[in-house]
Scaffold this motif. Structure first.
Motif, PDB file in Angstrom:
ATOM      1  N   UNK A   8      29.462  43.226  29.900  1.00  0.00           N
ATOM      2  CA  UNK A   8      30.310  44.408  29.750  1.00  0.00           C
ATOM      3  C   UNK A   8      29.500  45.583  29.207  1.00  0.00           C
ATOM      4  N   UNK A   9      28.587  45.301  28.289  1.00  0.00           N
ATOM      5  CA  UNK A   9      27.745  46.355  27.717  1.00  0.00           C
ATOM      6  C   UNK A   9      26.796  46.903  28.776  1.00  0.00           C
ATOM      7  N   UNK A  10      26.160  46.010  29.534  1.00  0.00           N
ATOM      8  CA  UNK A  10      25.168  46.421  30.530  1.00  0.00           C
ATOM      9  C   UNK A  10      25.835  47.166  31.685  1.00  0.00           C
ATOM     10  N   UNK A  11      26.967  46.654  32.155  1.00  0.00           N
ATOM     11  CA  UNK A  11      27.681  47.339  33.236  1.00  0.00           C
ATOM     12  C   UNK A  11      28.149  48.719  32.780  1.00  0.00           C
ATOM     13  N   UNK A  12      28.604  48.833  31.534  1.00  0.00           N
ATOM     14  CA  UNK A  12      29.017  50.134  31.003  1.00  0.00           C
ATOM     15  C   UNK A  12      27.850  51.105  30.958  1.00  0.00           C
ATOM     16  N   UNK A  13      26.689  50.606  30.523  1.00  0.00           N
ATOM     17  CA  UNK A  13      25.504  51.463  30.467  1.00  0.00           C
ATOM     18  C   UNK A  13      25.140  51.981  31.848  1.00  0.00           C
ATOM     19  N   UNK A  34      27.316  52.735  40.386  1.00  0.00           N
ATOM     20  CA  UNK A  34      28.768  52.584  40.439  1.00  0.00           C
ATOM     21  C   UNK A  34      29.077  51.088  40.428  1.00  0.00           C
ATOM     22  N   UNK A  35      30.358  50.766  40.361  1.00  0.00           N
ATOM     23  CA  UNK A  35      30.737  49.357  40.405  1.00  0.00           C
ATOM     24  C   UNK A  35      30.337  48.710  41.725  1.00  0.00           C
ATOM     25  N   UNK A  81      17.872  51.950  27.822  1.00  0.00           N
ATOM     26  CA  UNK A  81      19.229  52.337  28.228  1.00  0.00           C
ATOM     27  C   UNK A  81      20.254  51.330  27.723  1.00  0.00           C
ATOM     28  N   UNK A  82      19.898  50.037  27.780  1.00  0.00           N
ATOM     29  CA  UNK A  82      20.818  49.003  27.286  1.00  0.00           C
ATOM     30  C   UNK A  82      20.948  49.108  25.778  1.00  0.00           C
ATOM     31  N   UNK A  83      19.835  49.334  25.085  1.00  0.00           N
ATOM     32  CA  UNK A  83      19.858  49.488  23.632  1.00  0.00           C
ATOM     33  C   UNK A  83      20.741  50.654  23.222  1.00  0.00           C
ATOM     34  N   UNK A  84      20.607  51.788  23.891  1.00  0.00           N
ATOM     35  CA  UNK A  84      21.414  52.952  23.555  1.00  0.00           C
ATOM     36  C   UNK A  84      22.905  52.663  23.719  1.00  0.00           C
ATOM     37  N   UNK A  85      23.256  51.962  24.797  1.00  0.00           N
ATOM     38  CA  UNK A  85      24.663  51.635  25.014  1.00  0.00           C
ATOM     39  C   UNK A  85      25.158  50.626  23.986  1.00  0.00           C
ATOM     40  N   UNK A 116      31.827  55.469  25.689  1.00  0.00           N
ATOM     41  CA  UNK A 116      31.657  55.762  27.124  1.00  0.00           C
ATOM     42  C   UNK A 116      32.710  56.778  27.534  1.00  0.00           C
ATOM     43  N   UNK A 117      32.574  57.287  28.744  1.00  0.00           N
ATOM     44  CA  UNK A 117      33.555  58.247  29.243  1.00  0.00           C
ATOM     45  C   UNK A 117      34.852  57.533  29.621  1.00  0.00           C
ATOM     46  N   UNK A 118      35.917  58.307  29.735  1.00  0.00           N
ATOM     47  CA  UNK A 118      37.197  57.733  30.160  1.00  0.00           C
ATOM     48  C   UNK A 118      37.087  57.128  31.554  1.00  0.00           C
ATOM     49  N   UNK A 119      36.327  57.782  32.432  1.00  0.00           N
ATOM     50  CA  UNK A 119      36.186  57.279  33.798  1.00  0.00           C
ATOM     51  C   UNK A 119      35.470  55.929  33.806  1.00  0.00           C
ATOM     52  N   UNK A 120      34.418  55.804  33.002  1.00  0.00           N
ATOM     53  CA  UNK A 120      33.701  54.530  32.929  1.00  0.00           C
ATOM     54  C   UNK A 120      34.594  53.449  32.347  1.00  0.00           C
ATOM     55  N   UNK A 121      35.357  53.794  31.295  1.00  0.00           N
ATOM     56  CA  UNK A 121      36.261  52.813  30.690  1.00  0.00           C
ATOM     57  C   UNK A 121      37.298  52.338  31.697  1.00  0.00           C
ATOM     58  N   UNK A 122      37.825  53.251  32.510  1.00  0.00           N
ATOM     59  CA  UNK A 122      38.815  52.873  33.526  1.00  0.00           C
ATOM     60  C   UNK A 122      38.200  51.925  34.550  1.00  0.00           C
ATOM     61  N   UNK A 123      36.968  52.210  34.944  1.00  0.00           N
ATOM     62  CA  UNK A 123      36.284  51.324  35.895  1.00  0.00           C
ATOM     63  C   UNK A 123      36.056  49.946  35.287  1.00  0.00           C
ATOM     64  N   UNK A 124      35.593  49.920  34.037  1.00  0.00           N
ATOM     65  CA  UNK A 124      35.333  48.647  33.367  1.00  0.00           C
ATOM     66  C   UNK A 124      36.623  47.856  33.167  1.00  0.00           C
TER      67      UNK A 124
END
Length: 484
Positions: free
Chosen positions: A222-227, A235-236, A294-298, A387-395
Protein backbone atom coordinates in the motif's frame (compact mmCIF):
# COMPACT_ATOMS: atom_id res chain seq x y z
CA UNK A 1 40.86 43.59 57.40
CA UNK A 2 38.44 45.23 55.02
CA UNK A 3 40.03 43.40 52.10
CA UNK A 4 39.59 40.02 53.79
CA UNK A 5 36.01 40.87 54.72
CA UNK A 6 35.29 41.76 51.12
CA UNK A 7 36.71 38.42 49.97
CA UNK A 8 34.60 36.50 52.44
CA UNK A 9 31.54 38.51 51.45
CA UNK A 10 32.21 37.83 47.79
CA UNK A 11 32.54 34.09 48.39
CA UNK A 12 29.32 34.06 50.44
CA UNK A 13 27.54 36.02 47.73
CA UNK A 14 28.76 33.63 45.03
CA UNK A 15 27.65 30.66 47.12
CA UNK A 16 24.24 32.26 47.58
CA UNK A 17 23.93 32.89 43.82
CA UNK A 18 24.98 29.31 43.05
CA UNK A 19 22.44 28.00 45.58
CA UNK A 20 19.73 30.24 44.12
CA UNK A 21 20.46 29.08 40.56
CA UNK A 22 20.58 25.39 41.47
CA UNK A 23 17.35 25.48 43.46
CA UNK A 24 15.66 27.44 40.66
CA UNK A 25 16.73 24.82 38.14
CA UNK A 26 15.45 22.02 40.35
CA UNK A 27 12.15 23.70 41.25
CA UNK A 28 11.33 25.26 37.88
CA UNK A 29 13.28 23.77 35.00
CA UNK A 30 13.77 20.15 36.08
CA UNK A 31 10.71 19.67 38.27
CA UNK A 32 8.65 17.71 35.75
CA UNK A 33 11.51 15.35 34.86
CA UNK A 34 12.33 14.76 38.50
CA UNK A 35 8.72 14.01 39.36
CA UNK A 36 8.46 11.59 36.44
CA UNK A 37 11.70 9.79 37.30
CA UNK A 38 10.84 6.29 38.48
CA UNK A 39 13.72 6.44 41.01
CA UNK A 40 12.06 9.34 42.83
CA UNK A 41 10.71 7.35 45.77
CA UNK A 42 9.46 10.48 47.52
CA UNK A 43 7.05 11.25 44.68
CA UNK A 44 6.03 7.61 44.51
CA UNK A 45 5.25 7.29 48.21
CA UNK A 46 3.43 10.62 48.13
CA UNK A 47 1.29 9.32 45.28
CA UNK A 48 0.26 6.36 47.44
CA UNK A 49 -0.84 8.67 50.24
CA UNK A 50 -3.44 10.22 47.91
CA UNK A 51 -6.30 8.51 46.16
CA UNK A 52 -5.07 7.93 42.64
CA UNK A 53 -7.53 8.88 39.93
CA UNK A 54 -9.38 6.16 38.01
CA UNK A 55 -8.88 5.17 34.38
CA UNK A 56 -12.31 4.90 32.78
CA UNK A 57 -13.79 3.18 29.74
CA UNK A 58 -17.31 4.29 28.88
CA UNK A 59 -17.55 5.77 32.37
CA UNK A 60 -16.60 2.53 34.13
CA UNK A 61 -13.26 2.13 35.94
CA UNK A 62 -10.74 -0.31 34.54
CA UNK A 63 -8.19 0.95 37.09
CA UNK A 64 -9.06 2.51 40.45
CA UNK A 65 -7.70 2.99 43.96
CA UNK A 66 -9.37 1.47 46.98
CA UNK A 67 -8.58 2.05 50.66
CA UNK A 68 -6.04 -0.36 52.12
CA UNK A 69 -5.25 -1.20 55.75
CA UNK A 70 -1.48 -0.69 55.47
CA UNK A 71 0.79 2.36 55.54
CA UNK A 72 0.22 3.07 51.85
CA UNK A 73 -3.49 3.90 52.47
CA UNK A 74 -4.62 2.90 48.95
CA UNK A 75 -4.45 -0.22 46.79
CA UNK A 76 -4.56 -0.03 42.98
CA UNK A 77 -7.10 -2.43 41.46
CA UNK A 78 -7.58 -3.41 37.81
CA UNK A 79 -11.12 -4.61 37.20
CA UNK A 80 -10.42 -6.50 33.97
CA UNK A 81 -6.65 -6.57 34.12
CA UNK A 82 -5.58 -8.87 31.26
CA UNK A 83 -8.02 -7.32 28.75
CA UNK A 84 -6.78 -3.78 29.30
CA UNK A 85 -3.17 -4.40 30.39
CA UNK A 86 -1.66 -3.02 27.14
CA UNK A 87 -3.56 0.22 27.79
CA UNK A 88 -3.30 0.73 31.55
CA UNK A 89 0.09 -0.85 32.06
CA UNK A 90 0.85 -1.34 35.74
CA UNK A 91 1.62 0.68 38.88
CA UNK A 92 4.24 -0.71 41.26
CA UNK A 93 5.48 0.29 44.67
CA UNK A 94 9.05 1.06 43.64
CA UNK A 95 9.81 -0.85 40.45
CA UNK A 96 8.50 1.67 37.95
CA UNK A 97 5.25 2.07 36.02
CA UNK A 98 4.18 1.33 32.45
CA UNK A 99 1.30 2.16 30.10
CA UNK A 100 -1.00 5.05 30.97
CA UNK A 101 -0.10 4.58 34.62
CA UNK A 102 3.30 5.91 33.58
CA UNK A 103 2.59 8.37 30.77
CA UNK A 104 -0.26 10.07 32.70
CA UNK A 105 1.14 9.53 36.18
CA UNK A 106 1.22 13.24 37.06
CA UNK A 107 -2.50 13.62 36.30
CA UNK A 108 -3.54 10.35 37.97
CA UNK A 109 -1.51 11.16 41.08
CA UNK A 110 -2.82 14.74 41.20
CA UNK A 111 0.65 16.30 40.91
CA UNK A 112 0.53 17.83 37.43
CA UNK A 113 1.13 21.56 37.02
CA UNK A 114 -2.44 21.85 35.70
CA UNK A 115 -3.74 20.63 39.07
CA UNK A 116 -1.84 23.17 41.19
CA UNK A 117 -4.96 25.07 42.28
CA UNK A 118 -6.72 21.80 43.11
CA UNK A 119 -3.78 20.94 45.37
CA UNK A 120 -3.97 24.36 47.06
CA UNK A 121 -7.73 24.06 47.46
CA UNK A 122 -7.36 20.64 49.10
CA UNK A 123 -4.88 22.08 51.60
CA UNK A 124 -7.09 25.09 52.42
CA UNK A 125 -10.32 23.10 52.78
CA UNK A 126 -8.73 20.12 54.49
CA UNK A 127 -9.94 17.74 51.83
CA UNK A 128 -8.02 14.58 51.12
CA UNK A 129 -5.93 14.92 47.95
CA UNK A 130 -7.16 12.99 44.93
CA UNK A 131 -5.86 12.46 41.41
CA UNK A 132 -7.64 13.24 38.17
CA UNK A 133 -9.77 10.72 36.32
CA UNK A 134 -8.85 9.75 32.77
CA UNK A 135 -11.62 8.80 30.34
CA UNK A 136 -10.41 6.72 27.39
CA UNK A 137 -11.57 6.53 23.78
CA UNK A 138 -11.71 2.73 24.01
CA UNK A 139 -15.07 1.18 23.13
CA UNK A 140 -15.60 -1.76 25.53
CA UNK A 141 -17.67 -3.72 23.00
CA UNK A 142 -15.02 -3.40 20.30
CA UNK A 143 -12.22 -4.09 22.79
CA UNK A 144 -13.91 -7.34 23.82
CA UNK A 145 -14.58 -8.27 20.19
CA UNK A 146 -10.90 -7.75 19.33
CA UNK A 147 -9.88 -9.85 22.34
CA UNK A 148 -12.24 -12.66 21.36
CA UNK A 149 -11.24 -12.52 17.68
CA UNK A 150 -7.52 -12.76 18.48
CA UNK A 151 -8.22 -15.79 20.64
CA UNK A 152 -5.10 -17.73 21.63
CA UNK A 153 -2.93 -16.30 18.87
CA UNK A 154 0.23 -14.41 19.69
CA UNK A 155 -0.23 -10.95 18.20
CA UNK A 156 -2.17 -7.71 18.41
CA UNK A 157 -5.21 -5.82 17.15
CA UNK A 158 -5.77 -2.09 17.00
CA UNK A 159 -8.90 -0.28 15.78
CA UNK A 160 -9.15 3.49 15.17
CA UNK A 161 -11.90 5.86 14.08
CA UNK A 162 -10.30 7.38 10.96
CA UNK A 163 -12.13 10.71 11.05
CA UNK A 164 -10.96 11.56 14.59
CA UNK A 165 -7.98 9.32 15.37
CA UNK A 166 -9.74 7.84 18.43
CA UNK A 167 -8.34 4.43 19.32
CA UNK A 168 -11.33 2.24 20.15
CA UNK A 169 -9.57 -1.10 20.64
CA UNK A 170 -6.04 -2.06 21.66
CA UNK A 171 -5.40 -5.74 22.36
CA UNK A 172 -2.07 -7.53 22.70
CA UNK A 173 -1.49 -11.21 23.49
CA UNK A 174 -0.05 -12.94 25.43
CA UNK A 175 -0.91 -10.51 28.19
CA UNK A 176 -0.64 -10.30 31.98
CA UNK A 177 -2.66 -9.26 35.01
CA UNK A 178 -1.49 -5.84 36.29
CA UNK A 179 -3.01 -6.64 39.69
CA UNK A 180 0.05 -8.82 40.26
CA UNK A 181 2.21 -5.68 40.18
CA UNK A 182 -0.04 -3.55 42.38
CA UNK A 183 0.67 -5.44 45.62
CA UNK A 184 2.55 -3.62 48.39
CA UNK A 185 5.33 -6.20 48.53
CA UNK A 186 8.48 -5.32 46.60
CA UNK A 187 9.88 -8.85 46.69
CA UNK A 188 6.68 -10.24 45.21
CA UNK A 189 6.64 -7.54 42.52
CA UNK A 190 10.23 -8.27 41.55
CA UNK A 191 9.53 -12.00 41.38
CA UNK A 192 6.49 -11.38 39.16
CA UNK A 193 8.44 -9.05 36.90
CA UNK A 194 11.35 -11.48 36.50
CA UNK A 195 8.97 -14.33 35.71
CA UNK A 196 7.10 -12.37 33.03
CA UNK A 197 10.26 -10.80 31.61
CA UNK A 198 11.83 -14.25 31.17
CA UNK A 199 8.68 -15.67 29.57
CA UNK A 200 9.66 -16.30 25.91
CA UNK A 201 6.16 -15.34 24.75
CA UNK A 202 6.79 -11.73 25.86
CA UNK A 203 3.57 -10.93 27.77
CA UNK A 204 4.89 -7.53 28.94
CA UNK A 205 5.15 -6.09 25.42
CA UNK A 206 2.32 -4.06 23.94
CA UNK A 207 2.51 -5.45 20.41
CA UNK A 208 0.09 -2.90 19.00
CA UNK A 209 2.75 -0.19 19.04
CA UNK A 210 6.02 -1.27 20.66
CA UNK A 211 8.58 -3.98 21.21
CA UNK A 212 10.39 -5.92 18.52
CA UNK A 213 8.48 -4.99 15.36
CA UNK A 214 7.72 -7.33 12.47
CA UNK A 215 8.23 -7.07 8.72
CA UNK A 216 4.87 -5.88 7.33
CA UNK A 217 4.94 -8.12 4.28
CA UNK A 218 2.44 -7.33 1.56
CA UNK A 219 0.57 -4.72 3.61
CA UNK A 220 3.55 -2.48 2.77
CA UNK A 221 2.54 -2.69 -0.90
CA UNK A 222 0.00 0.00 0.00
CA UNK A 223 2.88 2.36 0.79
CA UNK A 224 4.77 1.56 -2.43
CA UNK A 225 1.69 1.76 -4.66
CA UNK A 226 0.79 5.11 -3.05
CA UNK A 227 4.29 6.43 -3.70
CA UNK A 228 4.10 5.39 -7.35
CA UNK A 229 0.63 6.75 -8.09
CA UNK A 230 1.11 9.96 -6.11
CA UNK A 231 4.32 10.67 -8.04
CA UNK A 232 2.30 11.12 -11.24
CA UNK A 233 4.70 8.83 -13.13
CA UNK A 234 2.52 5.74 -12.67
CA UNK A 235 -1.14 4.82 -12.61
CA UNK A 236 -2.94 1.80 -11.24
CA UNK A 237 -2.81 0.40 -14.79
CA UNK A 238 0.97 0.73 -15.16
CA UNK A 239 2.20 -2.71 -16.21
CA UNK A 240 5.35 -4.72 -15.52
CA UNK A 241 6.83 -8.00 -16.84
CA UNK A 242 5.07 -11.01 -15.33
CA UNK A 243 7.45 -13.95 -14.87
CA UNK A 244 6.90 -16.73 -12.32
CA UNK A 245 10.33 -16.09 -10.79
CA UNK A 246 12.72 -13.14 -10.85
CA UNK A 247 16.44 -13.05 -10.07
CA UNK A 248 17.41 -9.96 -8.12
CA UNK A 249 20.19 -7.81 -9.61
CA UNK A 250 23.73 -8.20 -8.26
CA UNK A 251 22.85 -11.64 -6.87
CA UNK A 252 21.60 -15.11 -7.67
CA UNK A 253 18.68 -14.80 -5.24
CA UNK A 254 15.29 -15.50 -6.79
CA UNK A 255 11.92 -14.19 -5.65
CA UNK A 256 8.47 -15.48 -6.54
CA UNK A 257 4.83 -14.72 -5.89
CA UNK A 258 3.14 -16.54 -3.01
CA UNK A 259 1.76 -19.26 -5.31
CA UNK A 260 5.03 -19.44 -7.29
CA UNK A 261 3.08 -18.63 -10.47
CA UNK A 262 2.75 -15.47 -12.60
CA UNK A 263 0.58 -12.66 -11.28
CA UNK A 264 -2.60 -13.51 -13.18
CA UNK A 265 -2.78 -14.23 -16.90
CA UNK A 266 -0.74 -12.40 -19.51
CA UNK A 267 2.85 -11.37 -20.03
CA UNK A 268 2.43 -8.24 -17.90
CA UNK A 269 0.75 -7.40 -14.58
CA UNK A 270 -0.49 -4.00 -13.46
CA UNK A 271 -0.11 -2.33 -10.07
CA UNK A 272 -3.85 -2.88 -9.55
CA UNK A 273 -3.49 -6.60 -10.17
CA UNK A 274 -0.40 -6.86 -7.99
CA UNK A 275 -2.24 -5.25 -5.04
CA UNK A 276 -5.45 -7.23 -5.58
CA UNK A 277 -3.72 -10.61 -5.86
CA UNK A 278 -0.84 -9.62 -3.54
CA UNK A 279 1.93 -10.43 -6.01
CA UNK A 280 5.57 -9.81 -5.14
CA UNK A 281 7.33 -9.68 -8.50
CA UNK A 282 5.48 -6.73 -10.10
CA UNK A 283 5.89 -4.77 -6.84
CA UNK A 284 9.61 -5.57 -6.75
CA UNK A 285 9.91 -4.29 -10.33
CA UNK A 286 7.98 -1.18 -9.36
CA UNK A 287 10.26 -0.66 -6.37
CA UNK A 288 13.28 -0.96 -8.65
CA UNK A 289 11.93 1.82 -10.87
CA UNK A 290 10.89 4.05 -7.97
CA UNK A 291 14.13 3.69 -6.03
CA UNK A 292 14.45 3.58 -2.26
CA UNK A 293 14.37 7.38 -1.81
CA UNK A 294 10.87 7.70 -3.25
CA UNK A 295 9.64 4.81 -1.08
CA UNK A 296 11.37 6.27 1.98
CA UNK A 297 9.75 9.66 1.44
CA UNK A 298 6.31 8.09 1.16
CA UNK A 299 6.87 5.84 4.17
CA UNK A 300 7.89 8.87 6.22
CA UNK A 301 4.68 10.66 5.20
CA UNK A 302 2.78 7.79 6.81
CA UNK A 303 4.81 8.11 10.03
CA UNK A 304 7.62 5.61 9.54
CA UNK A 305 10.91 6.40 11.29
CA UNK A 306 9.32 8.44 14.08
CA UNK A 307 7.81 7.64 17.45
CA UNK A 308 4.19 8.66 17.98
CA UNK A 309 2.70 9.28 21.43
CA UNK A 310 -0.92 8.24 21.82
CA UNK A 311 0.05 9.15 24.70
CA UNK A 312 1.67 5.72 25.09
CA UNK A 313 5.04 5.96 23.38
CA UNK A 314 5.35 3.85 20.24
CA UNK A 315 8.42 2.20 18.79
CA UNK A 316 9.21 3.89 15.49
CA UNK A 317 8.41 1.73 12.47
CA UNK A 318 11.37 1.47 10.11
CA UNK A 319 12.03 1.98 6.45
CA UNK A 320 15.83 2.07 6.02
CA UNK A 321 17.35 5.37 4.97
CA UNK A 322 19.77 3.65 2.59
CA UNK A 323 19.17 0.49 0.56
CA UNK A 324 20.91 -1.09 -2.38
CA UNK A 325 18.94 -2.12 -5.47
CA UNK A 326 18.11 -5.74 -4.54
CA UNK A 327 17.16 -4.72 -0.98
CA UNK A 328 14.94 -1.97 -2.39
CA UNK A 329 13.13 -4.54 -4.51
CA UNK A 330 12.61 -6.77 -1.47
CA UNK A 331 11.41 -3.80 0.56
CA UNK A 332 8.73 -3.09 -2.04
CA UNK A 333 6.75 -6.04 -0.72
CA UNK A 334 7.55 -5.45 2.96
CA UNK A 335 10.67 -7.55 3.38
CA UNK A 336 14.37 -6.67 3.69
CA UNK A 337 14.82 -4.44 6.76
CA UNK A 338 11.32 -2.92 6.79
CA UNK A 339 9.59 -3.19 10.17
CA UNK A 340 6.17 -1.94 11.27
CA UNK A 341 3.72 -1.94 14.16
CA UNK A 342 -0.05 -2.47 13.86
CA UNK A 343 -0.45 1.20 14.84
CA UNK A 344 1.65 2.21 11.85
CA UNK A 345 -0.21 0.02 9.37
CA UNK A 346 -3.52 1.31 10.75
CA UNK A 347 -2.24 4.82 9.99
CA UNK A 348 -1.53 3.76 6.39
CA UNK A 349 -5.12 2.56 6.07
CA UNK A 350 -6.36 5.71 7.81
CA UNK A 351 -4.72 7.94 5.20
CA UNK A 352 -6.39 6.01 2.38
CA UNK A 353 -9.75 5.97 4.18
CA UNK A 354 -9.53 9.74 4.90
CA UNK A 355 -8.79 11.00 1.42
CA UNK A 356 -5.06 11.21 2.12
CA UNK A 357 -5.13 12.72 5.62
CA UNK A 358 -3.92 10.97 8.76
CA UNK A 359 -5.46 12.04 12.06
CA UNK A 360 -3.24 11.78 15.13
CA UNK A 361 -4.05 8.54 16.98
CA UNK A 362 -5.19 9.11 20.55
CA UNK A 363 -6.32 7.04 23.54
CA UNK A 364 -7.54 9.76 25.89
CA UNK A 365 -11.00 11.32 25.59
CA UNK A 366 -10.74 13.66 28.58
CA UNK A 367 -9.01 14.31 31.89
CA UNK A 368 -11.15 15.62 34.76
CA UNK A 369 -10.01 16.89 38.14
CA UNK A 370 -11.42 15.41 41.34
CA UNK A 371 -14.03 18.20 41.41
CA UNK A 372 -14.98 17.37 37.80
CA UNK A 373 -13.35 20.41 36.23
CA UNK A 374 -11.99 19.71 32.77
CA UNK A 375 -8.19 19.64 32.67
CA UNK A 376 -7.83 18.36 29.13
CA UNK A 377 -10.38 17.52 26.43
CA UNK A 378 -9.63 15.50 23.33
CA UNK A 379 -9.70 17.44 20.08
CA UNK A 380 -9.17 15.67 16.73
CA UNK A 381 -5.83 16.77 15.33
CA UNK A 382 -4.42 16.29 11.86
CA UNK A 383 -1.15 14.39 11.94
CA UNK A 384 -0.13 14.71 8.29
CA UNK A 385 -1.29 14.59 4.70
CA UNK A 386 0.22 11.46 3.16
CA UNK A 387 -1.11 11.67 -0.41
CA UNK A 388 -3.52 13.52 -2.66
CA UNK A 389 -7.25 12.89 -2.56
CA UNK A 390 -7.06 11.41 -6.06
CA UNK A 391 -4.35 8.93 -5.03
CA UNK A 392 -6.29 7.99 -1.90
CA UNK A 393 -9.41 7.33 -3.99
CA UNK A 394 -7.42 5.11 -6.34
CA UNK A 395 -5.84 3.21 -3.44
CA UNK A 396 -9.24 2.75 -1.83
CA UNK A 397 -10.48 1.13 -5.04
CA UNK A 398 -7.50 -1.22 -5.07
CA UNK A 399 -8.16 -2.27 -1.47
CA UNK A 400 -11.87 -2.82 -2.13
CA UNK A 401 -10.97 -5.05 -5.09
CA UNK A 402 -8.56 -7.00 -2.87
CA UNK A 403 -11.43 -7.92 -0.55
CA UNK A 404 -14.14 -8.29 -3.22
CA UNK A 405 -12.25 -10.70 -5.48
CA UNK A 406 -8.63 -10.85 -4.40
CA UNK A 407 -6.24 -12.14 -1.75
CA UNK A 408 -8.16 -10.53 1.14
CA UNK A 409 -11.56 -12.02 0.25
CA UNK A 410 -11.87 -13.67 3.68
CA UNK A 411 -12.57 -10.18 5.07
CA UNK A 412 -15.80 -9.89 3.06
CA UNK A 413 -18.87 -8.65 4.98
CA UNK A 414 -22.31 -9.15 3.42
CA UNK A 415 -23.85 -5.88 2.28
CA UNK A 416 -20.76 -3.79 3.06
CA UNK A 417 -17.88 -2.71 0.86
CA UNK A 418 -14.73 -3.53 2.82
CA UNK A 419 -11.29 -2.21 1.86
CA UNK A 420 -8.43 -4.41 2.96
CA UNK A 421 -4.96 -5.79 2.39
CA UNK A 422 -3.32 -8.94 3.70
CA UNK A 423 0.35 -9.63 4.26
CA UNK A 424 2.26 -12.84 4.92
CA UNK A 425 5.78 -11.82 5.90
CA UNK A 426 8.89 -14.01 5.96
CA UNK A 427 11.22 -13.96 8.96
CA UNK A 428 14.12 -16.10 7.82
CA UNK A 429 14.71 -19.57 6.42
CA UNK A 430 12.44 -22.03 8.20
CA UNK A 431 11.01 -19.42 10.60
CA UNK A 432 7.23 -19.03 11.02
CA UNK A 433 5.57 -16.30 8.99
CA UNK A 434 4.09 -13.10 10.43
CA UNK A 435 0.46 -12.70 9.33
CA UNK A 436 -1.09 -9.28 8.71
CA UNK A 437 -4.33 -7.62 7.77
CA UNK A 438 -5.24 -3.95 7.58
CA UNK A 439 -8.39 -2.35 6.25
CA UNK A 440 -11.48 -0.26 6.86
CA UNK A 441 -15.25 -0.20 6.41
CA UNK A 442 -17.60 0.88 5.01
CA UNK A 443 -15.34 1.87 2.13
CA UNK A 444 -17.58 4.78 1.02
CA UNK A 445 -17.79 6.38 4.49
CA UNK A 446 -15.27 4.66 6.77
CA UNK A 447 -16.20 4.29 10.43
CA UNK A 448 -13.19 2.25 11.52
CA UNK A 449 -9.74 1.18 10.40
CA UNK A 450 -8.16 -1.94 11.79
CA UNK A 451 -4.73 -3.55 11.78
CA UNK A 452 -4.02 -7.11 12.87
CA UNK A 453 -0.72 -8.91 13.34
CA UNK A 454 -0.41 -12.60 14.23
CA UNK A 455 3.08 -13.79 15.04
CA UNK A 456 4.69 -17.24 14.88
CA UNK A 457 2.55 -18.18 11.89
CA UNK A 458 -0.49 -18.52 14.10
CA UNK A 459 1.09 -21.71 15.45
CA UNK A 460 1.25 -23.19 11.94
CA UNK A 461 4.81 -22.18 11.10
CA UNK A 462 5.12 -21.51 7.37
CA UNK A 463 1.73 -23.06 6.72
CA UNK A 464 0.03 -20.09 8.38
CA UNK A 465 -1.51 -17.63 5.91
CA UNK A 466 -2.88 -14.15 6.53
CA UNK A 467 -5.97 -14.85 4.44
CA UNK A 468 -6.90 -17.71 6.75
CA UNK A 469 -6.04 -16.15 10.09
CA UNK A 470 -5.48 -12.38 10.19
CA UNK A 471 -8.13 -11.28 7.67
CA UNK A 472 -10.97 -13.12 9.48
CA UNK A 473 -9.83 -11.50 12.75
CA UNK A 474 -9.97 -8.08 11.12
CA UNK A 475 -13.40 -8.88 9.73
CA UNK A 476 -14.77 -9.68 13.19
CA UNK A 477 -13.52 -6.37 14.58
CA UNK A 478 -14.96 -4.41 11.66
CA UNK A 479 -18.31 -6.16 12.17
CA UNK A 480 -18.27 -5.32 15.88
CA UNK A 481 -18.07 -1.62 15.03
CA UNK A 482 -20.61 -1.73 12.20
CA UNK A 483 -23.09 -3.61 14.38
CA UNK A 484 -22.91 -1.06 17.24
Amino acid sequence: MNKELKRVSTVVLLMFVALFISTSIIQVVAVDNLKADGRNSRTLYASYSAERGPILVDGQPIALSQPSDDEFKFQRVYTNGPLYAPVTGYLTLNQGNTGLEDSLNDYLSGTSNNQFFDQVNAIVTGQKPKGASVELTIDPIVQQAAWDALGDYKGAVIAIRPKTGEIIAMVSKPTFDPNLFAVHDSAQVIATYDQLLNDPSGPLFNRTLAGALDPPGSTFKLVVASAAIDSGSFTADSAFPNPATLTLPQSSFQISNSDEAPCGPGDTATIATAVRLSCNIPMAELGQQLGYRAILEQANKFGFNESIDVPLTSTASVYPRVLDEPSTMLSAFGQSEVRASPLQMAMVSMAIANGGTIMKPNLVESILSSNLNSIEQFTPTEFRRAMSEQTAATMKGLMVASVANGAANTATIDGVDVAGKTGTAENGAGDPYTLWFTGFAPAQDPEVVVAVVVQDGGGLGQDGLSSRISAPIGKQVLEAVLNR
